[in-house]
Design a protein around this motif. Structure first.
Motif, PDB file in Angstrom:
ATOM      1  N   GLU A  44      -8.840 -16.330  16.777  1.00  0.00           N
ATOM      2  CA  GLU A  44      -9.509 -15.344  16.757  1.00  0.00           C
ATOM      3  C   GLU A  44      -9.240 -14.412  18.075  1.00  0.00           C
ATOM      4  N   SER A  45      -8.914 -15.026  19.254  1.00  0.00           N
ATOM      5  CA  SER A  45      -8.613 -14.539  20.667  1.00  0.00           C
ATOM      6  C   SER A  45      -7.350 -13.898  20.160  1.00  0.00           C
ATOM      7  N   LYS A  48      -7.619 -10.432  17.929  1.00  0.00           N
ATOM      8  CA  LYS A  48      -8.302  -9.402  18.626  1.00  0.00           C
ATOM      9  C   LYS A  48      -7.272  -8.501  19.444  1.00  0.00           C
ATOM     10  N   LYS A  49      -6.492  -9.359  20.033  1.00  0.00           N
ATOM     11  CA  LYS A  49      -5.588  -8.660  20.729  1.00  0.00           C
ATOM     12  C   LYS A  49      -4.124  -8.033  19.962  1.00  0.00           C
ATOM     13  N   SER A  54     -12.551  -5.266  18.691  1.00  0.00           N
ATOM     14  CA  SER A  54     -13.488  -6.097  19.910  1.00  0.00           C
ATOM     15  C   SER A  54     -13.854  -7.371  19.417  1.00  0.00           C
ATOM     16  N   ASN A  55     -13.931  -7.748  18.313  1.00  0.00           N
ATOM     17  CA  ASN A  55     -14.286  -8.973  17.651  1.00  0.00           C
ATOM     18  C   ASN A  55     -13.599  -9.363  16.169  1.00  0.00           C
ATOM     19  N   VAL A  56     -13.782 -10.518  15.938  1.00  0.00           N
ATOM     20  CA  VAL A  56     -12.966 -11.037  14.845  1.00  0.00           C
ATOM     21  C   VAL A  56     -13.650 -12.389  14.538  1.00  0.00           C
ATOM     22  N   PHE A 197     -15.113  -8.063  10.448  1.00  0.00           N
ATOM     23  CA  PHE A 197     -15.103  -7.246  11.738  1.00  0.00           C
ATOM     24  C   PHE A 197     -16.456  -6.418  11.808  1.00  0.00           C
ATOM     25  N   ASN A 199     -18.575  -3.697  14.865  1.00  0.00           N
ATOM     26  CA  ASN A 199     -18.761  -3.371  16.018  1.00  0.00           C
ATOM     27  C   ASN A 199     -20.150  -3.261  16.789  1.00  0.00           C
TER      28      ASN A 199
END
Length: 361
Positions: A44-45, A48-49, A54-56, A197, A199
């Motif tokens: 997940e991290s 995101k990158k 901003s989130n997964v 996803f 926001n």
């Protein structure tokens, strides 16, 4: 005579087995196979990158995020949707006790025709569920304006959209909730899997607990939930595939460039990609003048061990258990569209053979 290898519409990209095994060793070390272990969190991290979001929320497949979105936002109402998508889009609506209301598609972009949405809105409409077709974005700004005007929620089935950018940002940033598939046939995959996803922090939290039985810690619950968690074995596959995404896109673009340069478009056409889109080369659909021509080409290709796919077919409004209103554009496109082979490792000889057969018909 030696039979040639069958060439299908896609082939799963597999990273070097040693690299996958090296990541799997961590599972054996931790003895932690599911319930959001370190590999899921790492995936997940990194996603995101990679995606610039901003989130997964990683999930077990690509359909449960749609079901979660509809459970949270559909509220059992009418859902305006497209008839030109995979069956999962409409099935999820019905499964969550909502009613699909079809709106026909744009003849070139193949996404839901935003100019026809307002006419389909009633007092029972709660949301719009639109599909970014073959990675081609819907008219997201116009859909957002309609949603705000009528106080509707927007869900995007972005199953084909890994890596797609629209107006300089991830396509996953649009809508109240967007979903993606990480199925083995997709551009990026975890064998089976998907992601959600969102926001909005409050909605994101609801989606999070909903995907984990509604848990609030181990002994309490926020509310109703299901089991949609990705496991560590899936995450390991994703972590081993992700470093290859640039080379995967490069190879797929070469194939698409070959099709573009060598197909005879006097008797067929391709999808029109919306302006301001950084596309991901996820599929290569061609649209024939008639279903008769498509079937003739498909038969010849199959006889030469080449197996494209009639995708999406049939138009979802025509399926017996759905029984939607007539959608002439979707029905016409669905009867004439064929996705050609597109995957890493597809040889030049296979491409030449495919193009030659199509051009002769």
């Amino acid at each position: 005579m030696i039979k040639n290898e069958n060439i299908y519409v896609t082939k799963t990209f597999l990273p070097p087995q040693e690299e996958y095994n090296n990541i799997l060793k961590r599972v054996w070390e931790t003895k932690w196979l599911t319930n959001r272990g370190e590999l899921v969190l790492e995936l997940e991290s990194k996603l995101k990158k990679h995606l610039r979001v901003s989130n997964v929320l990683a999930t077990s497949n690509g359909t449960v995020p749609l079901q979660i979105a509809l459970k949270l936002l559909g509220k059992g109402g009418e859902i305006i949707t497209t008839p030109f998508s995979y069956i999962a889009t409409t099935s999820a609506i019905i499964w969550e006790n909502c009613k699909p209301v079809f709106v026909d598609i744009h003849p070139e972009y193949l996404t839901i025709d935003e100019t026809k949405i307002e006419a389909a809105i009633t007092s029972n409409t709660t949301a719009i569920l639109a599909t970014h077709v073959f990675g081609n974005p819907c008219a997201v700004d116009e859909i957002e304006n309609i949603a705000q005007k009528y106080n509707l929620k927007v869900i995007y089935d972005a199953a084909h959209c890994f890596g797609v950018q629209f107006k300089g940002q991830s396509i996953f940033n649009y809508g109240n909730i967007s979903t993606c598939s990480f199925h083995a046939t997709k551009l990026f995959h975890t064998g089976e899997g998907g992601a959600l996803f969102c926001n909005d922090k409050e909605l994101e939290q609801k989606a999070f607990y909903t995907h984990n039985f509604g848990h609030k810690g181990t002994l309490d619950f926020y509310g109703l939930g299901i089991n949609a968690k990705m496991n560590e074995l899936q995450a390991a596959m994703g972590l081993s595939v992700l470093p290859y995404m640039d080379s995967i896109l490069t190879e797929r673009k070469k194939i698409i460039d070959f099709y573009n340069d060598n197909l005879n478009f006097s008797n067929l056409r391709k999808i029109k990609i919306r302006d301001n889109t950084a596309w991901n080369y996820s599929y290569y659909p061609v649209i024939f003048d008639s279903e008769e021509v498509l079937l003739r080409v498909e038969k010849t290709l199959n006889a030469n061990n080449i197996f494209p796919r009639r995708y999406f077919y049939p138009s979802l409004n025509t399926i017996q258990f759905i029984k939607g209103a007539n959608m002439p554009i979707s029905e016409s496109i669905a009867s004439r569209i064929l996705c050609l082979p597109l995957f890493v490792g597809l040889s030049k000889n296979n491409l030449v053979e495919t193009v030659t057969i199509i051009n002769k018909n």
